[in-house]
Design an enzyme around this catalytic site. Structure first.
Site, PDB file in Angstrom:
ATOM      1  N   SER A 147       3.765  -0.072  -5.851  1.00  0.00           N
ATOM      2  CA  SER A 147       4.408   1.349  -5.188  1.00  0.00           C
ATOM      3  C   SER A 147       3.022   2.273  -4.951  1.00  0.00           C
ATOM      4  CB  SER A 147       4.877   2.121  -6.867  1.00  0.00           C
ATOM      5  OG  SER A 147       5.089   3.273  -6.788  1.00  0.00           O
ATOM      6  N   TYR A 174       4.831   2.688 -15.728  1.00  0.00           N
ATOM      7  CA  TYR A 174       4.850   2.348 -14.228  1.00  0.00           C
ATOM      8  C   TYR A 174       4.688   2.093 -13.449  1.00  0.00           C
ATOM      9  CZ  TYR A 174       7.433   1.489 -10.059  1.00  0.00           C
ATOM     10  OH  TYR A 174       7.759   0.770  -8.772  1.00  0.00           O
TER      11      TYR A 174
END
Length: 252
Positions: A147, A174
C-alpha cells in the site's frame, strides 16, 4: 539491481506452462489479478480461505483456473496448499486485512496482532512454503500487494497520493503492517538475488472489502493490471522495489 523509475509498458510474453498462485484470489484485486493472468495464458491457482467462495468466484473464468484452500494464518493450510499446487512460477501475495483502529490512542493490541498475523506473518509463511518451487522456475516472480499508505516517505510529508492532512497518524495497524511488507520485500529481493524478481505493489485506493461500507476507491482491475505487470516482468527488469499501480517507482 536495475535502478529505473518506470516499469516497461509491455509485459514479457509468457512461456507456455507458467503457473501462478494468487493468495486471496477470490475477491477484489486478487480476483482481477487471477483473471488477468489467465488472459495472459497462465495457469492460475486461486487461493481462498473458503473453498466454496473460491469456486463460486472461479465460475466462468475458464479451464485454466484452479481453487486451493489457503488460510495464510494457518501453517497446516499453507503447507497443504504448497503440496497441492506443486510447481510454481509466480506468487502473488494479495491476502490482507484491515482490522480497523486509528491512531496510537485508538488502536488496540488485538487490532495490531490481526493486521500483522495476516498481512506480514502470513505473507512470509506463504513465501517460505512456495520458495522451493519458485527456485525451480526459470522465471520466478514474487509480487507483494502492499500500500502507498505504508510508504514512510509519503507518510512523512504532504504528497499527492492521499489526503495527507486528513490521514496523518491514522490507520496505525494496517499502514504499519504494509510498511513491514515493504521492508520484507526489499530484504527478500536482496537475499534471493536478481534471478527471483521480488517487488511490491502500491495498488491505490480501490473498491474492495477493505473499504466495505464506503463508496471510495477506483476499479480493482486497474490495480490488478499493475500486479500482472510485475508478475510478468522481463528477466532484465528490476527487483526489490515498491511500484505504484501505474508502473512508476514509489519511495519506501
Amino acid at each position: 539491481m536495475t535502478d529505473i523509475d518506470r516499469l516497461p509498458a509491455q509485459v514479457r510474453p509468457p512461456a507456455p506452462g507458467l503457473v501462478a498462485l494468487v493468495a486471496g484470489g477470490n475477491g477484489g484485486i486478487g480476483f482481477d489479478t487471477a483473471r488477468q493472468l489467465l488472459d495472459h495464458g497462465l495457469e492460475v491457482w486461486m487461493g481462498a480461505r473458503d473453498v466454496d467462495k473460491g469456486r463460486r468466484a472461479a465460475t466462468g473464468l475458464g479451464p485454466g483456473v484452479h481453487v486451493v484452500q489457503l488460510d495464510v494464518t494457518d501453517p497446516s493450510s499453507v503447507a497443504a496448499a504448497a503440496a497441492q499446487v506443486g510447481d510454481l512460477d509466480v506468487l502473488v501475495n494479495n491476502a490482507g486485512v484491515n482490522p480497523g483502529g486509528e491512531d496510537i490512542a485508538r488502536t488496540t493490541p488485538e487490532q495490531l496482532r490481526l493486521a500483522y498475523e495476516t498481512n506480514v506473518f502470513g505473507l512470509v509463511a506463504v513465501t517460505q512454503a512456495f520458495l522451493p518451487a519458485l527456485r525451480r522456475s526459470a522465471h520466478p516472480r514474487i509480487v507483494n500487494v502492499s500500500s502507498g499508505t505504508g510508504s514512510l516517505a509519503w507518510n512523512a510529508g504532504p504528497n499527492p497520493q492521499f489526503d495527507w492532512e486528513r490521514v496523518r497518524g491514522s490507520g496505525l495497524a494496517y499502514r504499519s503492517s504494509k510498511t513491514a511488507v515493504n521492508a520484507i520485500t526489499l530484504l527478500t529481493a536482496q537475499s534471493l538475488g536478481d534471478d527471483v524478481k521480488v517487488n511490491a505493489l502500491a495498488p491505490g485506493l480501490r473498491r474492495t472489502n477493505l473499504l466495505a461500507g464506503t463508496t471510495a476507491g477506483g476499479d480493482p482491475a486497474e490495480a490488478a493490471a499493475g500486479a500482472a505487470r510485475l508478475a510478468l516482468l522481463p528477466d532484465d527488469a528490476p527487483t526489490g522495489a515498491l511500484w505504484s499501480w501505474d508502473g512508476t517507482r514509489a519511495p519506501w
